[in-house]
Structures are given as C-alpha cells and as structure tokens.
Design a protein around this motif. Structure first.
Motif, PDB file in Angstrom:
ATOM      1  N   LEU A 180      16.434  56.176  37.355  1.00  0.00           N
ATOM      2  CA  LEU A 180      17.742  56.322  38.009  1.00  0.00           C
ATOM      3  C   LEU A 180      18.545  57.466  37.410  1.00  0.00           C
ATOM      4  O   LEU A 180      19.267  58.177  38.123  1.00  0.00           O
ATOM      5  N   SER A 181      18.409  57.675  36.097  1.00  0.00           N
ATOM      6  CA  SER A 181      19.160  58.758  35.445  1.00  0.00           C
ATOM      7  C   SER A 181      18.710  60.131  35.917  1.00  0.00           C
ATOM      8  O   SER A 181      19.445  61.115  35.760  1.00  0.00           O
ATOM      9  N   LEU A 182      17.523  60.201  36.493  1.00  0.00           N
ATOM     10  CA  LEU A 182      17.012  61.479  37.009  1.00  0.00           C
ATOM     11  C   LEU A 182      17.465  61.740  38.435  1.00  0.00           C
ATOM     12  O   LEU A 182      17.069  62.742  39.048  1.00  0.00           O
ATOM     13  N   GLY A 183      18.291  60.850  38.966  1.00  0.00           N
ATOM     14  CA  GLY A 183      18.858  61.076  40.293  1.00  0.00           C
ATOM     15  C   GLY A 183      18.143  60.369  41.426  1.00  0.00           C
ATOM     16  O   GLY A 183      18.506  60.571  42.595  1.00  0.00           O
ATOM     17  N   HIS A 184      17.165  59.522  41.121  1.00  0.00           N
ATOM     18  CA  HIS A 184      16.473  58.790  42.179  1.00  0.00           C
ATOM     19  C   HIS A 184      17.386  57.682  42.715  1.00  0.00           C
ATOM     20  O   HIS A 184      18.022  56.962  41.938  1.00  0.00           O
ATOM     21  N   ARG A 185      17.427  57.556  44.038  1.00  0.00           N
ATOM     22  CA  ARG A 185      18.350  56.608  44.665  1.00  0.00           C
ATOM     23  C   ARG A 185      17.939  55.169  44.389  1.00  0.00           C
ATOM     24  O   ARG A 185      18.789  54.288  44.240  1.00  0.00           O
ATOM     25  N   THR A 186      16.641  54.928  44.306  1.00  0.00           N
ATOM     26  CA  THR A 186      16.129  53.607  43.977  1.00  0.00           C
ATOM     27  C   THR A 186      14.762  53.768  43.322  1.00  0.00           C
ATOM     28  O   THR A 186      14.236  54.883  43.214  1.00  0.00           O
ATOM     29  N   THR A 248      10.621  57.948  46.042  1.00  0.00           N
ATOM     30  CA  THR A 248      10.613  59.071  45.095  1.00  0.00           C
ATOM     31  C   THR A 248      10.376  58.631  43.657  1.00  0.00           C
ATOM     32  O   THR A 248      10.167  59.484  42.787  1.00  0.00           O
ATOM     33  N   ALA A 249      10.420  57.325  43.389  1.00  0.00           N
ATOM     34  CA  ALA A 249      10.261  56.839  42.014  1.00  0.00           C
ATOM     35  C   ALA A 249       9.573  55.482  42.027  1.00  0.00           C
ATOM     36  O   ALA A 249       9.923  54.614  42.841  1.00  0.00           O
ATOM     37  N   VAL A 250       8.598  55.301  41.118  1.00  0.00           N
ATOM     38  CA  VAL A 250       7.851  54.050  41.046  1.00  0.00           C
ATOM     39  C   VAL A 250       7.717  53.621  39.590  1.00  0.00           C
ATOM     40  O   VAL A 250       7.300  54.411  38.735  1.00  0.00           O
ATOM     41  N   PHE A 251       8.059  52.376  39.322  1.00  0.00           N
ATOM     42  CA  PHE A 251       7.792  51.748  38.028  1.00  0.00           C
ATOM     43  C   PHE A 251       6.597  50.820  38.219  1.00  0.00           C
ATOM     44  O   PHE A 251       6.640  49.900  39.042  1.00  0.00           O
ATOM     45  N   VAL A 252       5.517  51.073  37.485  1.00  0.00           N
ATOM     46  CA  VAL A 252       4.273  50.311  37.613  1.00  0.00           C
ATOM     47  C   VAL A 252       4.136  49.408  36.393  1.00  0.00           C
ATOM     48  O   VAL A 252       4.344  49.847  35.259  1.00  0.00           O
ATOM     49  N   ALA A 253       3.754  48.151  36.614  1.00  0.00           N
ATOM     50  CA  ALA A 253       3.829  47.141  35.556  1.00  0.00           C
ATOM     51  C   ALA A 253       2.799  47.298  34.451  1.00  0.00           C
ATOM     52  O   ALA A 253       2.907  46.628  33.420  1.00  0.00           O
ATOM     53  N   ASN A 254       1.768  48.138  34.617  1.00  0.00           N
ATOM     54  CA  ASN A 254       0.922  48.489  33.471  1.00  0.00           C
ATOM     55  C   ASN A 254       0.272  49.846  33.719  1.00  0.00           C
ATOM     56  O   ASN A 254       0.286  50.383  34.841  1.00  0.00           O
ATOM     57  N   VAL A 331       8.441  56.144  26.323  1.00  0.00           N
ATOM     58  CA  VAL A 331       7.746  57.363  25.919  1.00  0.00           C
ATOM     59  C   VAL A 331       7.740  58.299  27.132  1.00  0.00           C
ATOM     60  O   VAL A 331       7.051  58.035  28.120  1.00  0.00           O
ATOM     61  N   VAL A 332       8.545  59.351  27.059  1.00  0.00           N
ATOM     62  CA  VAL A 332       8.691  60.258  28.204  1.00  0.00           C
ATOM     63  C   VAL A 332       7.645  61.362  28.119  1.00  0.00           C
ATOM     64  O   VAL A 332       7.577  62.082  27.121  1.00  0.00           O
ATOM     65  N   ARG A 333       6.847  61.480  29.179  1.00  0.00           N
ATOM     66  CA  ARG A 333       5.850  62.560  29.260  1.00  0.00           C
ATOM     67  C   ARG A 333       6.096  63.355  30.549  1.00  0.00           C
ATOM     68  O   ARG A 333       7.231  63.764  30.787  1.00  0.00           O
ATOM     69  N   GLU A 334       5.073  63.562  31.359  1.00  0.00           N
ATOM     70  CA  GLU A 334       5.207  64.523  32.452  1.00  0.00           C
ATOM     71  C   GLU A 334       5.138  63.934  33.861  1.00  0.00           C
ATOM     72  O   GLU A 334       5.094  64.694  34.831  1.00  0.00           O
ATOM     73  N   THR A 335       5.130  62.608  33.986  1.00  0.00           N
ATOM     74  CA  THR A 335       5.074  62.026  35.345  1.00  0.00           C
ATOM     75  C   THR A 335       6.454  61.708  35.890  1.00  0.00           C
ATOM     76  O   THR A 335       6.567  61.153  36.978  1.00  0.00           O
ATOM     77  N   THR A 336       7.513  62.062  35.164  1.00  0.00           N
ATOM     78  CA  THR A 336       8.869  61.815  35.671  1.00  0.00           C
ATOM     79  C   THR A 336       9.669  63.100  35.674  1.00  0.00           C
ATOM     80  O   THR A 336       9.541  63.928  34.760  1.00  0.00           O
ATOM     81  N   GLY A 337      10.478  63.254  36.720  1.00  0.00           N
ATOM     82  CA  GLY A 337      11.307  64.441  36.855  1.00  0.00           C
ATOM     83  C   GLY A 337      12.451  64.159  37.810  1.00  0.00           C
ATOM     84  O   GLY A 337      12.571  63.048  38.353  1.00  0.00           O
ATOM     85  N   PRO A 338      13.305  65.136  38.040  1.00  0.00           N
ATOM     86  CA  PRO A 338      14.461  64.946  38.932  1.00  0.00           C
ATOM     87  C   PRO A 338      14.026  64.544  40.339  1.00  0.00           C
ATOM     88  O   PRO A 338      12.939  64.907  40.810  1.00  0.00           O
ATOM     89  N   ALA A 339      14.890  63.783  40.991  1.00  0.00           N
ATOM     90  CA  ALA A 339      14.615  63.399  42.369  1.00  0.00           C
ATOM     91  C   ALA A 339      14.527  64.645  43.241  1.00  0.00           C
ATOM     92  O   ALA A 339      15.324  65.578  43.084  1.00  0.00           O
ATOM     93  N   PRO A 340      13.580  64.711  44.165  1.00  0.00           N
ATOM     94  CA  PRO A 340      13.467  65.880  45.034  1.00  0.00           C
ATOM     95  C   PRO A 340      14.666  65.986  45.964  1.00  0.00           C
ATOM     96  O   PRO A 340      15.239  64.994  46.388  1.00  0.00           O
ATOM     97  N   ALA A 341      15.046  67.226  46.278  1.00  0.00           N
ATOM     98  CA  ALA A 341      16.142  67.446  47.204  1.00  0.00           C
ATOM     99  C   ALA A 341      15.744  66.970  48.591  1.00  0.00           C
ATOM    100  O   ALA A 341      14.636  67.177  49.033  1.00  0.00           O
ATOM    101  N   ARG A 342      16.650  66.312  49.267  1.00  0.00           N
ATOM    102  CA  ARG A 342      16.396  65.820  50.615  1.00  0.00           C
ATOM    103  C   ARG A 342      17.274  66.569  51.615  1.00  0.00           C
ATOM    104  O   ARG A 342      18.453  66.734  51.369  1.00  0.00           O
TER     105      ARG A 342
END
Length: 342
Positions: A180-186, A248-254, A331-342
């Motif tokens: 959410l802090s990266l601007g994803h609406r949900t 635009t954003a997915v939290f996966v349980a493992n 642990v922040v790596r490279e699969t997260t980034g700002p929400a894409p412009a719509r």
C-alpha cells in the motif's frame, strides 16, 4: 597367544582426575548445572573430549530423575516452516544439553496428537514440545493435561498455557502495508489451506491492514502451499487483469506459491514489478534467486526454537513461563515497486 583386553570405558572419576577438579564438578558440567565457572567448564569439556567420555544416561536418570530428553510431536515435516522449526528446536535443545526425540503425526487429529504425547510420557521424557498448525491437533493441545510439561509451538497465543509462536498477523500486515505504501489501491491475497492456523493468521493480518486504510478487500484466492496452486492463482489474476480488474499487488501466503505465481504472470505477459508487485512469506533460501528476487516476510525459526527450549527449561525449573511471540521481518527485494500509472 595373548589376547588384548578391551579398553575400559572412561568413568566420571577419570574426567575429574584429568581436569583436576572434583567428581561433583564434572557431574555439574555433564548435567548442565549453571553454577560452574566458565574456565572450569571449558577445562572439564576438554577433558571429556580428550578421554572420549560418554555419560551413562541410564544411571544419570536414576540419580537425577531426568533423562535429559525432550519429545517433539510434529506434522507436515515436508513443508519448509515445520522442517525449519524442527531444526531450530533440535539445535537449541542440543546447546542446552538435551537430546530431542521426534514423533511425526500421520494425520492432524486429536487422537494422533494424544497418542504421540502419551508415548513420549511413557518413555520418561522430561518435557514434550508439540508443533502443529492444523485442524483438530491444535484444538486438542488447548485441552491437554500432561504429567510432564507440554509446550505448544506455533499455535498462537493460548490463555490456558504458555506458548511460543511467530506472529503471522504482524507479518501479513508488514507485507500488505509495504504494498500500500507503494501506491497500490488494494492488495490481492493468495492464502494457504483453510485448516492451517498460520494461513488464517495471515488472512487476518492482510484484511485488517486493508480495512484500516479503507482499501477494498478483494476476494481470496485459495492455495495449498504448493507452487502449482500459486501458478493457478497467477493465471486467474492475469485473467482478471485482462478483464479490467485492478490487479497491481499480490501478497502470497508462502514463497513456494509465490514462485508459481511469478511464473504464471510471466507467461501471461505481465511484468513484475512493472505491472504487478508480489510479496511472499517465509524467506526460503531460494527466494533471493527467484526472477526477480522475491520480496518476502522472514520468519526466524532459529529464534523460535531457542525460545521454545527456553520455555521448556523454565517449566522444568517449576516456573510458569511467559508466552513469547517472535516478530517476523520484511525483506525487500525486486518483486515490489510503485503502482503502475493508470
């Protein structure tokens, strides 16, 4: 023809003479007694190693009433979390001078859990550690009465007895808040099996974080912890994205399911994190080598094992002990980034 006499097994008195200490001091070191000076303890341990001394555990048990053995009841040993917790407990038990016996449940039922605990009690273990996050086995632990201390690990807070667990809700909140802090609406969520206590905790943490900021709560996608179920969820999310849903954003349980999801998104022509950001859970050793490297929530299984054994030792000293949640870390790596412009 002369025959060579077999070598005499070393006794505690041999160790005492070799180390220049009393028999009582050697006994204290062997039994893990705290009232031994560090230098003296080191000298005794060196003498034990040089002489190849092996304590007579049966005799020691008769004298002390302790077998210096803990019983561990565990299920789903093929999964990353339980396997790592087992390793953490074994290492911590060994460091405290205990051996660990293991009983693996064939099913997550009250009868199987009770039978395993009773079997360890019959073997005169000093205490039993029970680790199960599924179904009836968890409910059974809340009702168990045991003649030896019974410590529950990874079952969450239990008002009836002290427990040690990783706070799954906190971990899920970290993952959701980061997205959410990266601007994803949900944030969409791929959950684990419905009978898993850990999976349910992660759902609660995810939903609570979304509701706290007034974000929409999408329908859950159900998984099985396996990469194949993450792949199926990824294909479904790609289909929804093509039909216009805000994915635009997915939290996966493992992390294993996250691996399958990443593959499905790639095959569907969606880039990570350009189109979709992904966060996993566990921080398996391979997570840093996914393509792209996976942002995930790390569980400290070594600390979980250490605190579990600490709780066992406090109970053996006659203390009640305190419930101790272990807090996970993002642990922040490279699969997260700002929400894409719509």
């Amino acid at each position: 023809m002369l025959t060579q006499e077999p070598a005499r097994a070393r006794a505690m008195s041999d160790v005492a003479a070799h180390a220049g200490v009393s028999h009582q001091t050697v006994s204290r070191v062997v039994n893990g007694h705290p009232n031994v000076a560090p230098a003296t303890r080191a000298r005794v341990l060196q003498a034990i190693a040089e002489l190849g001394y092996r304590p007579n555990t049966a005799a020691r048990a008769l004298v002390t009433g302790s077998t210096r053995t803990l019983g561990l009841v565990i299920s789903h040993i093929n999964q990353y979390g339980p396997a790592q917790t087992l390793l953490g407990l074994e290492k911590a038990a060994r460091a405290a001078g205990y051996s660990l016996g293991v009983a693996v449940l064939d099913e997550d039922s009250e009868a199987a859990m009770r039978e395993a605990v009773d079997r360890f009690v019959a073997q005169s273990v000093d205490a039993v550690v029970a680790l199960s996050t599924y179904g009836q086995a968890v409910d059974a632990l809340r009702r168990f009465e045991s003649p030896v201390p019974l410590i529950a690990v990874q079952v969450g807070r239990d008002e009836s007895r002290p427990t040690v667990w990783v706070d799954q809700q906190v971990g899920a909140g970290l993952a959701t808040r980061h997205l959410l802090s990266l601007g994803h609406r949900t944030v969409h969520h791929v959950t684990g099996p419905p009978d898993s206590l850990e999976a349910r905790g992660r759902v609660i943490g995810w939903q609570t974080e979304l509701e706290a900021v007034g974000a929409p709560v999408p329908a859950l996608l159900h998984g099985t912890w396996l990469a194949s179920s993450g792949h199926a969820a990824g294909l479904e999310l790609a289909r929804r994205a093509r039909s216009g849903e805000d994915v635009t954003a997915v939290f996966v349980a493992n992390d294993q399911m996250a691996l399958g999801l990443l593959n499905a998104l790639h095959r569907s022509g969606l880039s990570v994190p350009g189109d979709v950001s992904v966060v996993g859970f566990d921080d398996i050793p391979e997570a840093a080598y996914f393509t792209p490297p996976l942002t995930t929530v790390r569980q400290d299984f070594a600390e979980l094992g250490r605190r579990g054994v600490q709780l066992v030792l406090s109970r053996l000293r006659g203390e009640q002990g305190e419930s101790q949640p272990v807090l996970p870390a993002l642990v922040v790596r490279e699969t997260t980034g700002p929400a894409p412009a719509r």
